[in-house]
Design an enzyme around this catalytic site. Sequence first.
Site, PDB file in Angstrom:
ATOM      1  N   LYS A  78      33.505  -5.496 115.538  1.00  0.00           N
ATOM      2  CA  LYS A  78      32.256  -5.267 114.797  1.00  0.00           C
ATOM      3  C   LYS A  78      32.174  -3.790 114.444  1.00  0.00           C
ATOM      4  CE  LYS A  78      27.169  -5.190 115.407  1.00  0.00           C
ATOM      5  NZ  LYS A  78      26.021  -5.518 116.269  1.00  0.00           N
ATOM      6  N   ASP A 117      23.164   0.624 112.682  1.00  0.00           N
ATOM      7  CA  ASP A 117      22.324  -0.566 112.770  1.00  0.00           C
ATOM      8  C   ASP A 117      20.869  -0.152 112.936  1.00  0.00           C
ATOM      9  OD1 ASP A 117      21.154  -2.997 113.160  1.00  0.00           O
ATOM     10  OD2 ASP A 117      22.059  -3.382 115.132  1.00  0.00           O
ATOM     11  N   LYS A 135      14.342  -1.404 114.007  1.00  0.00           N
ATOM     12  CA  LYS A 135      14.333  -1.053 115.431  1.00  0.00           C
ATOM     13  C   LYS A 135      13.308   0.049 115.683  1.00  0.00           C
ATOM     14  CE  LYS A 135      19.210  -1.996 116.518  1.00  0.00           C
ATOM     15  NZ  LYS A 135      19.001  -2.998 117.571  1.00  0.00           N
ATOM     16  N   ASP A 152      27.301   1.318 116.830  1.00  0.00           N
ATOM     17  CA  ASP A 152      27.412  -0.122 116.619  1.00  0.00           C
ATOM     18  C   ASP A 152      28.740  -0.504 115.940  1.00  0.00           C
ATOM     19  OD1 ASP A 152      26.161  -2.500 117.261  1.00  0.00           O
ATOM     20  OD2 ASP A 152      25.133  -2.690 115.337  1.00  0.00           O
ATOM     21  N   ASP A 169      17.882  -7.965 112.576  1.00  0.00           N
ATOM     22  CA  ASP A 169      18.579  -7.125 113.547  1.00  0.00           C
ATOM     23  C   ASP A 169      19.692  -7.897 114.274  1.00  0.00           C
ATOM     24  OD1 ASP A 169      19.166  -4.829 114.892  1.00  0.00           O
ATOM     25  OD2 ASP A 169      17.461  -4.931 116.282  1.00  0.00           O
ATOM     26  N   GLU A 172      22.406  -8.912 113.197  1.00  0.00           N
ATOM     27  CA  GLU A 172      23.308  -8.837 112.040  1.00  0.00           C
ATOM     28  C   GLU A 172      24.775  -8.978 112.435  1.00  0.00           C
ATOM     29  OE1 GLU A 172      22.391  -6.282 113.712  1.00  0.00           O
ATOM     30  OE2 GLU A 172      24.255  -5.138 113.875  1.00  0.00           O
ATOM     31  N   ARG A 185      26.424 -10.967 114.452  1.00  0.00           N
ATOM     32  CA  ARG A 185      26.955 -12.345 114.416  1.00  0.00           C
ATOM     33  C   ARG A 185      27.132 -12.835 112.985  1.00  0.00           C
ATOM     34  NH1 ARG A 185      21.908 -14.348 117.888  1.00  0.00           N
ATOM     35  NH2 ARG A 185      22.080 -12.179 118.540  1.00  0.00           N
TER      36      ARG A 185
END
Length: 498
Positions: free
Chosen positions: A263, A268, A275, A286, A345, A347, A349
């Site tokens: 990933k 993020d 967030k 991230d 959030d 995101e 997956r």
Amino acid sequence: MKYVAEKITFFKKNLLDCIVIPIFEKYKLSKITKKINIISNNYILDILKKNNIKGKINQNIILYQIPNFSFKKVIIIGCGIKEKINRITNKLIINNVINILKKYKIKEVIWYLTDIKINDCKLYWNIRDTINIIENNIYVFNKFKNNSSCFSSKIIFNINNNSDIYEVAINHAKAINLGIKKAKNIANLPPNICTPEYLSIKSLTLAKKYKNISIKIIDKNIMKKIGMNAYLAVSKGSKNKPFISILEYQNNDKLQPIILLGKGVTFDSGGISLKPSKNMEEMKYDMCGAAAVYGTIYAIAELKLPLNIIAIIAGCENMPSNNAYRPSDIIKTMSGITVEITNTDAEGRLILCDVLTYIKKYNPKYVIDIATLTGACVIALGNNISGLMSNNKKLSNNLIKSSLESDDRVWELPIDDKSYYDQLKSNFANLVNSSNGIAGAITAACFLSKFTKKYKWAHIDIAGTAWYYLNQKAISSGRPINMLCQFLINETLNYENK
Ligand code: BES
Ligand code: MG
Ligand code: ZN
């Protein structure tokens, strides 16, 4: 740092700068310390006693010009109770030594500490641990500082055993730590520099460097063409375009490839499900899954392992904007499965599921994704153990084995209970992308498992382990490169044994 191994015979007058030797609790001397004590007419013990240095961990002393002894400096390092030294205390001891080397800017040192027997740890691992600990200790990220320096020195391990072990362990540790350093150097970059495109440029440069690595880049246009709509949805809100880099390391065409997927969300923000601002700066990390995959393939290319490995860097940025995807949007993923967005959030997956669908065509032996996927994993396992979830027992057992060997720990969580899948149900689509909050690390993996039915797959959630706190500030850890490299080294052994 430089690392070599030599059989030390210091009675010939070779006048080296420095030697580091152990002392155990209650003035118990090791073989080498005893030897030097004898040739110096008890000088060592006298001084230790005068200074009340009994050998506890974190006690140490530097002696200069010992009588009848050819070294300029002797570092005597407290190692605690001899029979009780384990991997954890060994780490304390090594860090103590390195802090002394740094303080006195020592350029070359004969290292006798790998002669110590560590409980439940063979010589090979003692050497690898030592180099890992040293490299981690001296790592600095000073790209944006104009007045900082880095420390370097030459470590000469004394060979007191089978010299092949030293050579193999040093070579493995050097390559793996090079990979770790490269990964850290990318992960620590700020997100205004380390964008998805930057990750693809780094991948291109890597493919140029090694002749058995080739590369394919999937840009936004290709993503559109092949229907990676979940991936595209996440990237929509950002002016930084998404890029997937596929690095193919081909050094054994008889074997099915092992795929590593990272990933690479370079920032993020959470998107429309924004967030909170506290610690949001940490979300530049991230992309640590992608960095770990990059570092692993780097190390594997250095090690020239006889395997076939595909490393995938899934670069993307998750931002809010008038063009961003929103909660309640419904997206048709590349696999055809539809997803109702309940939280922008969640995101990770979404970008991973499209890549997991895409890679079926490679007929992989194993697929391992590495992702800073859930805050829930940090709650469950904390900051030193990564989460492991898998649809295949043999694969997860091999990963657990390599994690224990390399001391880069993982813990397996279950994904085979129906209750988790109930949480993924939507009234409007096949799945929701985020559920009600319980067992969040597991439900995220369960979401991914819907896209991995065709092959043996494992997911490593590194949300808690990808970075750590040094002087109260976050810095990349380079994990789980050590464990992944070990898994791949073990794969070559399994292959040879067949
Ligand atoms: N990148 C985060 C996960 C994360 C959180 C990593 C903290 C490291 C530290 C991920 O994209 C995320 O935001 N996950 C959400 C999922 C939730 C909305 C279902 C989370 O964990 O809160
Ligand atoms: Mg997120
Ligand atoms: Zn994320």
